[in-house]
Design a protein around this motif. Sequence first.
Motif, PDB file in Angstrom:
ATOM      1  N   GLY A 126       0.811  -1.212   0.000  1.00 21.59           N
ATOM      2  CA  GLY A 126       0.000   0.000   0.000  1.00 21.59           C
ATOM      3  C   GLY A 126       0.843   1.260   0.000  1.00 21.59           C
ATOM      4  N   HIS A 127       1.924   1.255   0.776  1.00 21.11           N
ATOM      5  CA  HIS A 127       2.823   2.409   0.771  1.00 21.11           C
ATOM      6  C   HIS A 127       3.440   2.625  -0.610  1.00 21.11           C
ATOM      7  CE1 HIS A 127       2.094   2.861   4.894  1.00 21.11           C
ATOM      8  NE2 HIS A 127       3.031   2.055   5.396  1.00 21.11           N
ATOM      9  N   LEU A 128       3.882   1.540  -1.246  1.00 20.49           N
ATOM     10  CA  LEU A 128       4.512   1.674  -2.560  1.00 20.49           C
ATOM     11  C   LEU A 128       3.508   2.091  -3.623  1.00 20.49           C
ATOM     12  CD1 LEU A 128       6.859  -1.451  -2.486  1.00 20.49           C
ATOM     13  CD2 LEU A 128       7.544   0.946  -2.375  1.00 20.49           C
ATOM     14  N   ASN A 129       2.303   1.663  -3.474  1.00 11.89           N
ATOM     15  CA  ASN A 129       1.284   2.049  -4.436  1.00 11.89           C
ATOM     16  C   ASN A 129       0.856   3.499  -4.248  1.00 11.89           C
ATOM     17  OD1 ASN A 129      -0.618   1.816  -6.477  1.00 11.89           O
ATOM     18  ND2 ASN A 129      -2.187   0.969  -5.135  1.00 11.89           N
ATOM     19  N   GLU A 130       0.876   3.951  -3.015  1.00 12.84           N
ATOM     20  CA  GLU A 130       0.451   5.320  -2.722  1.00 12.84           C
ATOM     21  C   GLU A 130       1.510   6.336  -3.138  1.00 12.84           C
ATOM     22  OE1 GLU A 130      -0.840   7.986   1.185  1.00 12.84           O
ATOM     23  OE2 GLU A 130      -0.484   5.826   1.351  1.00 12.84           O
ATOM     24  N   ASP A 131       2.733   6.152  -2.685  1.00 11.53           N
ATOM     25  CA  ASP A 131       3.820   7.078  -3.005  1.00 11.53           C
ATOM     26  C   ASP A 131       5.137   6.304  -2.937  1.00 11.53           C
ATOM     27  OD1 ASP A 131       5.444   9.181  -3.534  1.00 11.53           O
ATOM     28  OD2 ASP A 131       4.791  10.428  -1.852  1.00 11.53           O
ATOM     29  N   PRO A 132       5.569   5.713  -4.040  1.00 12.60           N
ATOM     30  CA  PRO A 132       6.776   4.876  -3.984  1.00 12.60           C
ATOM     31  C   PRO A 132       8.047   5.660  -3.676  1.00 12.60           C
ATOM     32  CG  PRO A 132       5.995   5.122  -6.247  1.00 12.60           C
ATOM     33  CD  PRO A 132       4.963   5.714  -5.372  1.00 12.60           C
ATOM     34  N   GLU A 133       8.121   6.919  -4.084  1.00 15.08           N
ATOM     35  CA  GLU A 133       9.338   7.681  -3.825  1.00 15.08           C
ATOM     36  C   GLU A 133       9.507   7.995  -2.350  1.00 15.08           C
ATOM     37  OE1 GLU A 133       9.720  11.070  -6.243  1.00 15.08           O
ATOM     38  OE2 GLU A 133       9.628   9.997  -8.156  1.00 15.08           O
ATOM     39  N   GLU A 134       8.418   8.157  -1.626  1.00 15.31           N
ATOM     40  CA  GLU A 134       8.510   8.434  -0.197  1.00 15.31           C
ATOM     41  C   GLU A 134       8.812   7.180   0.608  1.00 15.31           C
ATOM     42  OE1 GLU A 134       8.452  11.138   1.590  1.00 15.31           O
ATOM     43  OE2 GLU A 134       8.197  12.514  -0.102  1.00 15.31           O
ATOM     44  N   HIS A 135       8.515   6.017   0.055  1.00 15.21           N
ATOM     45  CA  HIS A 135       8.728   4.749   0.765  1.00 15.21           C
ATOM     46  C   HIS A 135       9.659   3.857  -0.046  1.00 15.21           C
ATOM     47  CE1 HIS A 135       4.757   6.334   1.950  1.00 15.21           C
ATOM     48  NE2 HIS A 135       5.071   5.901   3.163  1.00 15.21           N
ATOM     49  N   ALA A 136      10.797   4.408  -0.436  1.00 13.42           N
ATOM     50  CA  ALA A 136      11.744   3.638  -1.247  1.00 13.42           C
ATOM     51  C   ALA A 136      12.338   2.469  -0.477  1.00 13.42           C
ATOM     52  CB  ALA A 136      12.868   4.553  -1.760  1.00 13.42           C
ATOM     53  N   THR A 137      12.414   2.575   0.847  1.00  8.98           N
ATOM     54  CA  THR A 137      12.973   1.477   1.636  1.00  8.98           C
ATOM     55  C   THR A 137      12.020   0.295   1.751  1.00  8.98           C
ATOM     56  OG1 THR A 137      12.119   2.508   3.659  1.00  8.98           O
ATOM     57  CG2 THR A 137      14.378   3.059   2.991  1.00  8.98           C
ATOM     58  N   ALA A 138      10.792   0.461   1.275  1.00  5.77           N
ATOM     59  CA  ALA A 138       9.822  -0.635   1.383  1.00  5.77           C
ATOM     60  C   ALA A 138      10.193  -1.810   0.487  1.00  5.77           C
ATOM     61  CB  ALA A 138       8.418  -0.134   1.037  1.00  5.77           C
ATOM     62  N   PHE A 139      10.980  -1.589  -0.575  1.00  4.00           N
ATOM     63  CA  PHE A 139      11.399  -2.705  -1.430  1.00  4.00           C
ATOM     64  C   PHE A 139      12.247  -3.699  -0.640  1.00  4.00           C
ATOM     65  CE2 PHE A 139      10.903   0.807  -4.562  1.00  4.00           C
ATOM     66  CZ  PHE A 139       9.905   0.234  -5.318  1.00  4.00           C
ATOM     67  N   LYS A 140      13.172  -3.171   0.135  1.00  2.00           N
ATOM     68  CA  LYS A 140      14.026  -4.041   0.943  1.00  2.00           C
ATOM     69  C   LYS A 140      13.242  -4.694   2.075  1.00  2.00           C
ATOM     70  CE  LYS A 140      18.474  -4.015   3.366  1.00  2.00           C
ATOM     71  NZ  LYS A 140      19.614  -3.163   3.810  1.00  2.00           N
ATOM     72  N   LYS A 141      12.349  -3.936   2.693  1.00  7.91           N
ATOM     73  CA  LYS A 141      11.556  -4.499   3.784  1.00  7.91           C
ATOM     74  C   LYS A 141      10.626  -5.598   3.277  1.00  7.91           C
ATOM     75  CE  LYS A 141      11.556  -0.247   6.538  1.00  7.91           C
ATOM     76  NZ  LYS A 141      10.715   0.825   7.125  1.00  7.91           N
ATOM     77  N   LEU A 142      10.117  -5.431   2.064  1.00  9.33           N
ATOM     78  CA  LEU A 142       9.236  -6.444   1.494  1.00  9.33           C
ATOM     79  C   LEU A 142       9.970  -7.754   1.268  1.00  9.33           C
ATOM     80  CD1 LEU A 142       6.378  -6.963   0.401  1.00  9.33           C
ATOM     81  CD2 LEU A 142       7.173  -6.183  -1.841  1.00  9.33           C
ATOM     82  N   ALA A 143      11.233  -7.663   0.856  1.00  9.15           N
ATOM     83  CA  ALA A 143      12.011  -8.884   0.653  1.00  9.15           C
ATOM     84  C   ALA A 143      12.410  -9.538   1.958  1.00  9.15           C
ATOM     85  CB  ALA A 143      13.258  -8.572  -0.176  1.00  9.15           C
TER      86      ALA A 143
END
Length: 681
Positions: A126-143
């Motif tokens: 949801g964070h990445l879909n809403e604003d991916p640039e503000e939550h760039a660290t979510a890619f690593k957290k997702l993995a």
Amino acid sequence: MPHGRPAKRRRITPPLDDDRPSETIKSSELFARAADWDLEQAYAQKNRGKKNKEPTRLPIKTAEGRVQRVEEEPKGDDSDSFLGSGSEDEANNEPDTPPTESEPAIQVPLKQQILSAKEDIARLAGHLNEDPEEHATAFKKLAQISGPNSPIAVQKLVLAAQAAVYKDVIPGYRIRSYKDDDLGTKVSKEVRQTRQYEQSLVAGYQAYVKHLANLAKVRKGDEETLSLRSVAINCVCTLLLSVPHFNFRTELLNILARELASREATPDFAKCIETLEKIFADDEDGAPSLEAVGILTKMMKAKDYRVREEALNTFFQLRLLSELSATSSTTRTDKPEDDASKLRGRKVKKEKWEHRSKKERKFVKERKAVEKDMQEADAMVNYEEREKMQSESLKMVFVTYFRILKARVPELMGAVLEGLATYAHLINQDFFGDILEALKDIISQADAASKGELELDDEEITALQDVDGEEIRNRTRESLLATQTAFTLLSGQEVSKAASSLHLDLSFFTSHTYRSLYPLSLDADIELGPKSVHLPDPHAPKSSQKAANKVNVSTPILLLTRVLTSILLTPSQPPPTVAAASFFKRLLTISVQLPEKSALAVLSLLAKIADKHGRKIEVLWYSDERKGDGVFRGEADTVEGTNVLSTGSGVWETELLRKHFCPKVREQVASIDKVIAGLHR
């Protein structure tokens, strides 16, 4: 009165139940007693004071005349209470004792882990879909939601979620890697934030692709491990179809190539074949197809072309040169651009009503001319680049075909011959001689094998059989494809000039086609293609009842009609009278015992021959016009040896076909007689 800090009183553990003494809680009973916990009350009674709280009471003067500071006793301290006198902070700071062997570690149930993983995935996605640039660290957290020791179900969820997330957030362009000099330059805050987001995206995507590659390499294990591998391959296929333009496309194609190198037709193998064919069919740029063809041909060469024929058949989906539907032309712009130009024209017409000076109108006209030139130049550049990439792909495909043809790989001969027949009009004339010699060798071996004269050693016999001992080479189909390829080589060329300059002689293929008409008419599978449904023979061994994966080619009767069309109906090379009459007589004979659809196909071809070469074949109806001597020999293997112009030949087959059970067959025979009768008037 003693001086100093009062002695610490020991904490007493409260009893679990009123009627049961204190005992250690087992891990198995921990979740069963979770309903008895009063977490809200414990949180409300928690002491939130500082560890070393300053005293608030003033010092006092004792009877001896000394000034002494009196320490405060903690509130709620009761020596009789089971809570003890120690502060809550001291109790929280005490280290937890590790579980002993009698007390195993608490294990969270699988359903709880899956539910927790779903919640984390939904939150990060949801964070990445809403604003991916503000939550760039979510890619690593997702993995990091799943690890090597996580349950297989959780790992599958994370893999599928990452594929869906990257599919949505990946932009429509390729992200280049920034150098140190680029990172050191001063840029605005927005540009710096975009660069950081792009680097996070590329780094997370790269780690994800590596993880998929590692999972795809695992070929042995239990059922859950192999199911995780299947999910990884499906994710690879999804990314290749969704974002083929993005970074690390080579790594994804290498995963597919390793899977296509397998000799087992697994569901993952079929999925990779379907993905590669769709990439070739939908590619309008040419770059993904070129890279995929290069990786696939290198894999085949490394495996000595011992691959399944389905991998080679993917080349049929390529949009090569003339088959490529160009999105632009060198003489006109695309339709959307034409519509846009019309809209711009309408806008200019409206602007003409505005007051403009002569200089302004001249400037607008010059700007429109420059834009038109730029559009045409861009269209020409795109067309040339695409044509160049398609030419490179075609070159690699032909090199693979020629090497397989030279190596005589049994299970790939049909696929190679079909490919050569399909792309024969694109082959350079300099290779015609070598290709025809190779095709003659194939037909000669097929004739020798049909007569039982082909001698093979044990190794060659083993190479011609699959694991169940069944022969995997259909020499009849190879002969038809080789003949079709030989005639198709000259179909798109100037036949007379090519044949005279290159000294090409196709009489060998004509004689072979004439000789094979009788055996083909007795083939029970003449109307069945390789993928047709066959009912298994109940008396046949189980090894021969398995469904064979053949090349997706036409039926034998369709291949035969194509070859006969090239021999008898080529405008630039009309057949002699003897050849036309001999082929017509033999085709009329085999149509008596052919199945209904095959008989209709042959009679339709005979109607075209009668319409085009009626003067050459009318002697078969009227014996008075025959000039040949001798006896008619219908079993002869050559056109000249049949002696079709002798008095013994005739068209007695038409009398039988007029009483055929199929009305369409009777109508077709009547139309042929009508054509001949019209010529004799």
